[in-house]
Motif scaffolding. Structure first.
Motif, PDB file in Angstrom:
ATOM      1  N   PHE A   1       0.826  -1.206   0.000  1.00 62.91           N
ATOM      2  CA  PHE A   1       0.000   0.000   0.000  1.00 62.91           C
ATOM      3  C   PHE A   1       0.863   1.259   0.000  1.00 62.91           C
ATOM      4  O   PHE A   1       0.625   2.195  -0.777  1.00 62.91           O
ATOM      5  CB  PHE A   1      -0.915  -0.015   1.223  1.00 62.91           C
ATOM      6  CG  PHE A   1      -1.712   1.237   1.420  1.00 62.91           C
ATOM      7  CD1 PHE A   1      -2.864   1.462   0.692  1.00 62.91           C
ATOM      8  CD2 PHE A   1      -1.300   2.200   2.327  1.00 62.91           C
ATOM      9  CE1 PHE A   1      -3.604   2.622   0.865  1.00 62.91           C
ATOM     10  CE2 PHE A   1      -2.025   3.365   2.516  1.00 62.91           C
ATOM     11  CZ  PHE A   1      -3.178   3.575   1.787  1.00 62.91           C
ATOM     12  N   ILE A   2       1.891   1.283   0.855  1.00 64.14           N
ATOM     13  CA  ILE A   2       2.755   2.469   0.949  1.00 64.14           C
ATOM     14  C   ILE A   2       3.425   2.753  -0.386  1.00 64.14           C
ATOM     15  O   ILE A   2       3.424   3.895  -0.879  1.00 64.14           O
ATOM     16  CB  ILE A   2       3.818   2.263   2.048  1.00 64.14           C
ATOM     17  CG1 ILE A   2       3.173   2.207   3.423  1.00 64.14           C
ATOM     18  CG2 ILE A   2       4.863   3.381   2.008  1.00 64.14           C
ATOM     19  CD1 ILE A   2       4.133   1.824   4.536  1.00 64.14           C
ATOM     20  N   HIS A   3       4.004   1.734  -0.996  1.00 66.44           N
ATOM     21  CA  HIS A   3       4.761   1.953  -2.229  1.00 66.44           C
ATOM     22  C   HIS A   3       3.857   2.168  -3.435  1.00 66.44           C
ATOM     23  O   HIS A   3       4.293   2.786  -4.416  1.00 66.44           O
ATOM     24  CB  HIS A   3       5.698   0.766  -2.468  1.00 66.44           C
ATOM     25  CG  HIS A   3       6.894   0.772  -1.575  1.00 66.44           C
ATOM     26  ND1 HIS A   3       8.123   1.264  -1.972  1.00 66.44           N
ATOM     27  CD2 HIS A   3       7.054   0.365  -0.294  1.00 66.44           C
ATOM     28  CE1 HIS A   3       8.989   1.142  -0.984  1.00 66.44           C
ATOM     29  NE2 HIS A   3       8.367   0.598   0.050  1.00 66.44           N
ATOM     30  N   SER A   4       2.627   1.683  -3.384  1.00 67.68           N
ATOM     31  CA  SER A   4       1.716   1.921  -4.506  1.00 67.68           C
ATOM     32  C   SER A   4       1.228   3.366  -4.545  1.00 67.68           C
ATOM     33  O   SER A   4       0.722   3.815  -5.572  1.00 67.68           O
ATOM     34  CB  SER A   4       0.519   0.969  -4.427  1.00 67.68           C
ATOM     35  OG  SER A   4      -0.286   1.257  -3.293  1.00 67.68           O
ATOM     36  N   ARG A   5       1.385   4.105  -3.436  1.00 66.66           N
ATOM     37  CA  ARG A   5       0.930   5.503  -3.404  1.00 66.66           C
ATOM     38  C   ARG A   5       1.664   6.370  -4.415  1.00 66.66           C
ATOM     39  O   ARG A   5       1.158   7.420  -4.818  1.00 66.66           O
ATOM     40  CB  ARG A   5       1.143   6.102  -2.011  1.00 66.66           C
ATOM     41  CG  ARG A   5       0.398   5.478  -0.858  1.00 66.66           C
ATOM     42  CD  ARG A   5      -1.090   5.453  -1.057  1.00 66.66           C
ATOM     43  NE  ARG A   5      -1.527   4.239  -1.723  1.00 66.66           N
ATOM     44  CZ  ARG A   5      -2.722   4.044  -2.243  1.00 66.66           C
ATOM     45  NH1 ARG A   5      -3.612   5.009  -2.215  1.00 66.66           N
ATOM     46  NH2 ARG A   5      -3.048   2.903  -2.811  1.00 66.66           N
TER      47      ARG A   5
END
Length: 427
Positions: free
Chosen positions: A295-299
């Motif tokens: 989730f963090i890196h997909s932002r």
């Protein structure tokens, strides 16, 4: 030197884990990985996802050749198994070709490449093989926890989970009501988490072939560090999960067959002896930590990637609770663990400034306090849920908020121009 040191540490860790596994009479990560060179692999999807990571260093033409070779090798393996009558066991009918191609690229890097090109190709192969090896290492860790931790702390965690309203019991009933379609969908999401991580990583690494270098930070690094550090907490805090400790999967070892229809009563917790098969892999929930990392890196990606990252996070949380594999407090600890590891890696890349150090210290302190409260205050948490529940969520939210606040601070810092070197004045 950094890559060499990391490689030496990784090799030493694998050898140590292999020797420990042999001492306990269980398969180690090196032997299980070597076995898949010939035998049907446990996860063909993971092997091809790992190959995709390796291919980021190649040109499109080279990628096509490598992928075609992998598929061709798998076809040959299938034909040989069919002709000889060799079964697949519990493995997949494909995946050997991907492993063979990764090993072949390593040979090409050593024998046919030189200088930076050799290093880049070896980095690509190492990245792909590390993802596979990380999975094998995790499997070995799970077997080690089941044989070295004869008692679990599930009654303590179940009491602490009253502070959150025992969400696993609610999610389990909802999943049963969804029928086989919902169960199969969530089971697939849960099982293919590493493949989802590779999709996000491929977006981050899409320019490696053109730029001939890897970015300083990407998802795979955090993914691997979580898998390396997390199982150490399993040894400190062994928990098997509600479907085993309070449900039908626990058999005679379960406290009672309560999950998911009847909440466990509020009683004084005790250490629960358990079998030597079920992994003690609940505290913290590493599936939650990995999904949070995705989730963090997909932002930082386009809208479709951000939507996919959000979906995978929500679906993973639903699966971990709905199948009874985790308690709610496991997930809270997993979120804090993920953001703390991510903060530590980003601070390492930037250089340890005051904001980064404070963030990592804060996350580590909150994580330690969570584990301590689950162990020493579970009965008080169960008796005062309206106080303990909000405090747990506020503690988790403080780490998440601190991470994004620090990230905004880092992003707002202007790039410092290099200081000009003194030049000799003309005489």
């Amino acid at each position: 030197m950094l890559w060499g040191t990391a490689g030496a540490i990784t090799l030493a860790f694998l050898v140590t884990l292999q020797l420990l596994a042999q001492h306990l009479g269980i398969p180690g990560p090196i032997t299980t990985q070597a076995r898949e060179v010939v035998h049907a692999p446990k996860s063909g999807f993971l092997l091809y996802a790992s190959l995709a990571l390796t291919l980021v260093v190649l040109t499109w033409r080279q990628r096509g050749i490598a992928l075609g070779a992998a598929v061709g090798i798998d076809v040959v393996f299938l034909a040989v198994r069919w002709a000889t009558g060799a079964g697949l066991g519990e493995g997949h009918p494909f995946g050997n070709g991907a492993l063979w191609v990764m090993l072949g690229l390593a040979v090409v890097a050593v024998t046919r490449r030189t200088g930076p090109e050799r290093l880049l190709l070896l980095k690509g192969v190492g990245l792909g093989l590390l993802l596979v090896t990380g999975r094998k290492t995790g499997d070995t860790w799970l077997l080690i926890t089941s044989q070295t931790r004869p008692v679990t702390l599930d009654p303590y965690v179940a009491m602490a989970d009253h502070a959150l309203g025992n969400p696993s019991w609610l999610a389990g009933r909802l999943l049963e009501a969804s029928g086989p379609v919902g169960e199969h969908a969530l089971d697939y999401v849960y099982a293919q988490l590493a493949v989802a991580a590779v999709v996000v990583a491929l977006h981050q690494l899409r320019h490696v072939a053109a730029e001939r270098r890897f970015p300083r930070h990407h998802l795979v690094r955090t993914f691997l560090v979580i898998g390396l550090v997390g199982p150490a907490v399993y040894m400190i805090y062994p928990v098997v999960g509600p479907v085993f400790a309070y449900g039908p999967d626990g058999g005679p070892w379960a406290v009672a067959n309560l999950w998911p229809d009847t909440l466990p009563p509020v009683t004084t917790p005790f250490k629960l002896p358990f079998d030597e098969i079920t992994p003690r892999n609940c505290m913290p929930s590493l599936h939650t930590a990995w999904a949070v990392t995705i989730f963090i890196h997909s932002r930082q990606g386009p809208r479709w990637l951000r939507s996919a990252g959000t979906f995978w996070l929500v679906a993973t949380l639903a699966a971990t609770l709905g199948f009874g594999w985790h308690y709610g407090v496991d997930l809270v600890a997993g979120v804090v663990f993920a953001y703390t590891v991510e903060a530590a890696l980003r601070s390492f890349d930037r250089g340890w400034d005051r904001a980064g150090v404070l963030l990592v210290v804060h996350g580590t302190t909150v994580f330690a306090m969570l584990l301590a409260s689950y162990r020493f205050l579970p009965l008080e948490m169960a008796r005062h849920p309206w106080l303990a529940g909000p405090l747990l969520l506020l503690a988790m939210a403080s780490v998440v908020h601190g991470y994004y606040r620090t990230q905004r601070l880092w992003n707002a810092e202007p790039l410092t121009a290099p200081r000009p070197q003194p030049q000799p004045e003309p005489v």
